[in-house]
Design a protein around this motif. Structure first.
Motif, short mmCIF file in Angstrom:
data_model
loop_
_atom_site.label_atom_id
_atom_site.label_comp_id
_atom_site.label_asym_id
_atom_site.label_seq_id
_atom_site.Cartn_x
_atom_site.Cartn_y
_atom_site.Cartn_z
N ASP A 196 -16.53 77.76 -11.39
CA ASP A 196 -16.43 77.66 -9.94
C ASP A 196 -17.30 78.76 -9.32
OD1 ASP A 196 -15.81 77.48 -7.31
OD2 ASP A 196 -13.67 77.97 -7.53
N THR A 197 -18.36 78.35 -8.63
CA THR A 197 -19.29 79.34 -8.07
C THR A 197 -19.09 79.50 -6.55
OG1 THR A 197 -20.94 77.63 -7.71
CG2 THR A 197 -21.05 78.81 -9.80
N SER A 198 -18.06 78.83 -5.99
CA SER A 198 -17.95 78.80 -4.53
C SER A 198 -17.69 80.19 -3.92
CB SER A 198 -16.85 77.82 -4.11
OG SER A 198 -15.64 78.20 -4.74
N GLY A 199 -17.01 81.08 -4.69
CA GLY A 199 -16.71 82.39 -4.12
C GLY A 199 -17.71 83.47 -4.52
N ASN A 200 -18.87 83.08 -5.01
CA ASN A 200 -19.86 84.07 -5.49
C ASN A 200 -20.28 85.04 -4.38
OD1 ASN A 200 -19.82 82.90 -7.95
ND2 ASN A 200 -21.95 82.23 -7.96
#
Ligand code: FES
Length: 319
Positions: free
Chosen positions: A227-231
């Motif tokens: 999950d890269t959404s909160g990078n």
């Protein structure tokens, strides 16, 4: 950085209709570098496709190494091409790398293999036998003609009484079989598993309450979803003193490469361990499937292709 080795195929065994083993020896006849049980190598196939294969051979015999290649239905030239090679053909391979190390202080080692996942566990069984350690190997396969290395497992004296084949058991029965194995384990035991993701999850679910999560060792062949959404952006400093800003939409690996810094890599999915580097300062945000739970908790290493940082800055030592 990697140094590749030129090898010759010295033996091919059709283990099952879909799996063949290849024994490889160095072209110059010298021994392989020392490696640990559970190690894997990069193999550059005849079509140039790069894949990782676990070593099944005895780590104490450096004269050759053995890989097992399953022909994948969706092969893009990797496994299918290796099903065409013959004795005498040459291949290029990387040096062995290890991500699934044996624990030194276990009272008992339980190896649980699903299908082709037996490969790294077989080299561990060789090593555990050499050490005189207490171990069992349980190997799950759908049918007898899908069991790789069956002659070795059933007939070699060192394995005959240590190996149990579980053939044809439906997945719904696996947890019950795993539970029946827990009675011989203590909190000092270690469990190692390799196979399909769902199979390894079942192993982890059953055995972690008995031996503890840090004593479950998992070898992944495919990447989990990341999950890269909160990078968030962060800073990376190399031990040489160079400093780089890592934006939210780029990996550490790609930023270093964009700046002309060579980093050894292969899968770029956090699976193979090629890009693992040391962490000298800061707290990594591990996103990979290759470091063990205890390595992740230790925070001293990071997979540069997928993992990020929980601290504003990481100081990294490239291996
Ligand atoms: S390149 Fe494979 S783990 Fe990073």
């Amino acid at each position: 950085m990697s140094e590749n080795l030129l090898v010759q195929v010295v033996e091919v065994i059709e283990e099952t209709p879909m799996i063949r083993s290849l024994r490889l020896a160095k072209l110059d006849g010298t021994p392989f570098p020392t490696y640990e049980a559970g190690a894997h190598i990069d193999v550059f196939g005849p079509t140039g496709v790069l894949r990782q294969y676990s070593l099944a051979s005895d780590p104490r015999d450096p004269s050759s190494v053995v890989i097992a290649v399953k022909r994948e239905a969706e092969s893009r030239g990797g496994s299918a091409a290796l099903h065409q090679v013959a004795v005498g053909d040459h291949l290029k391979i990387g040096k062995p790398r290890n991500l699934l190390a044996l624990a030194e202080d276990a009272d008992r080692h339980l190896l649980v293999a699903g299908g082709i996942g037996v490969t790294p566990l077989l080299s561990m069984a060789h090593e555990l036998h050499s050490r005189g350690a207490g171990f069992e190997l349980h190997y799950f396969a759908r049918a007898r003609d899908e069991v790789a290395f069956i002659d070795l497992l059933e007939n070699r004296a060192e394995f005959r009484y240590r190996v149990t084949l579980h053939i044809g058991n439906p997945r719904t029965e696996h947890c019950g079989i795993f539970e029946s194995l827990t009675s011989s384990l203590t909190a000092e035991s270690h469990v190692y598993t390799c196979g399909p993701v769902g199979f390894m999850e079942q192993v982890s679910t059953v055995f972690a309450p008995v031996v503890g999560e840090s004593h479950i060792h998992i070898e992944h062949f495919t990447a989990g979803e990341i999950d890269t959404s909160g990078n968030k952006p962060f800073t990376v400093e190399l031990d040489s003193g160079e400093v780089f800003e890592i934006p939210a939409d780029q990996s550490i690996l790609s930023v270093l490469e964009d700046n002309g810094i060579e980093v050894f890599k292969s899968c770029q999915e956090g699976v193979c361990g090629s890009c693992i580097s040391g962490v000298l300062e800061g707290t990594p945000d591990h996103r990979d499937s290759c470091l063990s739970a205890s390595d992740k908790a230790g925070g001293k290493e990071i997979a540069l292709c997928v993992s990020r940082s929980l601290s504003e800055k990481l100081v990294i030592e490239l291996y």
